[in-house]
Motif scaffolding. Sequence first.
Motif, mmCIF file in Angstrom:
data_model
loop_
_atom_site.group_PDB
_atom_site.id
_atom_site.type_symbol
_atom_site.label_atom_id
_atom_site.label_comp_id
_atom_site.label_asym_id
_atom_site.label_seq_id
_atom_site.Cartn_x
_atom_site.Cartn_y
_atom_site.Cartn_z
ATOM 1 N N LEU A 126 -66.280 -73.013 -2.498
ATOM 2 C CA LEU A 126 -67.193 -74.155 -2.575
ATOM 3 C C LEU A 126 -67.237 -74.728 -3.989
ATOM 4 O O LEU A 126 -67.292 -75.950 -4.178
ATOM 5 N N GLN A 127 -67.178 -73.825 -4.982
ATOM 6 C CA GLN A 127 -67.171 -74.305 -6.372
ATOM 7 C C GLN A 127 -65.905 -75.107 -6.652
ATOM 8 O O GLN A 127 -65.936 -76.157 -7.306
ATOM 9 N N ASP A 128 -64.765 -74.603 -6.169
ATOM 10 C CA ASP A 128 -63.502 -75.336 -6.347
ATOM 11 C C ASP A 128 -63.573 -76.710 -5.689
ATOM 12 O O ASP A 128 -63.096 -77.709 -6.230
ATOM 13 N N MET A 129 -64.164 -76.749 -4.503
ATOM 14 C CA MET A 129 -64.269 -78.025 -3.789
ATOM 15 C C MET A 129 -65.148 -79.000 -4.569
ATOM 16 O O MET A 129 -64.816 -80.186 -4.711
ATOM 17 N N ALA A 130 -66.265 -78.497 -5.093
ATOM 18 C CA ALA A 130 -67.162 -79.370 -5.853
ATOM 19 C C ALA A 130 -66.469 -79.880 -7.111
ATOM 20 O O ALA A 130 -66.626 -81.046 -7.502
ATOM 21 N N ALA A 131 -65.655 -79.004 -7.738
ATOM 22 C CA ALA A 131 -64.968 -79.397 -8.979
ATOM 23 C C ALA A 131 -63.817 -80.358 -8.702
ATOM 24 O O ALA A 131 -63.321 -81.024 -9.617
ATOM 25 N N SER A 132 -63.385 -80.438 -7.446
ATOM 26 C CA SER A 132 -62.212 -81.259 -7.131
ATOM 27 C C SER A 132 -62.566 -82.717 -6.848
ATOM 28 O O SER A 132 -61.676 -83.537 -6.620
ATOM 29 N N VAL A 133 -63.838 -83.064 -6.860
ATOM 30 C CA VAL A 133 -64.254 -84.427 -6.504
ATOM 31 C C VAL A 133 -63.698 -85.417 -7.525
ATOM 32 O O VAL A 133 -63.851 -85.233 -8.735
#
Length: 263
Positions: A126-133
């Motif tokens: 989830l952290q990776d996904m948030a950072a990928s925005v």
Amino acid sequence: MERIDSSSHVPRRATVLLAKSSITGAADREMEALVGRLQSAGDVGHATYAFSEQGSPALRDVMMGLAEAGFDEVFILPCLLPMEPGFRVWIDRALFRWRTERPQLSWPSVRIGEPPARLAGIDALLQDMAASVGSDPVSTPASARHTVGSLVPAQRYRVLVCHGGPCNNAGAALVWGRLRSDQKRLKLRTTGEGVMSAKTSCLGPCNLAPVVQVFPDGTYYGGVDESGINQIVEEHLLKGCVVAALAYAPSDVRQLLRARDEP
Ligand code: FES
């Protein structure tokens, strides 16, 4: 995807990445890439993927293939987010049904992994996904503008073919394929009173799978196979007569799937 070679050494274990649906080649390629990553991540034996609802290969076909190839242990990894509450029940029943269908096979033992939301690694994901925005806001694509109209077709009947998990695993895709070819062969969409069809998610009576429902009367049909959908086309859609041998009336009492020759 790695091919099963039953002529040489057969690994004892297979691992199946299980997703829900796919209707595009891009989604299939994504699953193949995930299988590749899984294989390089560790000792998973033969790795492959399957779909529990719409998409190919269906879990049923993959499990049949693994049983035929002599695997004695299969790990199923459900890539389901969110996890469906009835998942364990339907997969247990589906496996039981497939074993019953092919009792001559030496079926592997099956174990099921935890779904993503129950694993510690979900936090990092989830952290990776948030950072990928990205920095660009979403814009309105030209395709979203309504410049082309649609015909609203005349229709007397609407046939719903359930593609929920239990119906899919009981052969809904075959029923759907036969219905669509009958519609084309008999020109049902444009002649007579008009018949439209649609795939749906669960229609309710999962233990009667595969389930089909015909509107406007809402008749439920259970245990529908390819010859059953032919009967429904011939009798119900073309002559307006309910096929009693396959129909299940609404009731407060639980109903069991009848054998085809029972009244
Ligand atoms: S999955 Fe088909 S009726 Fe529930």
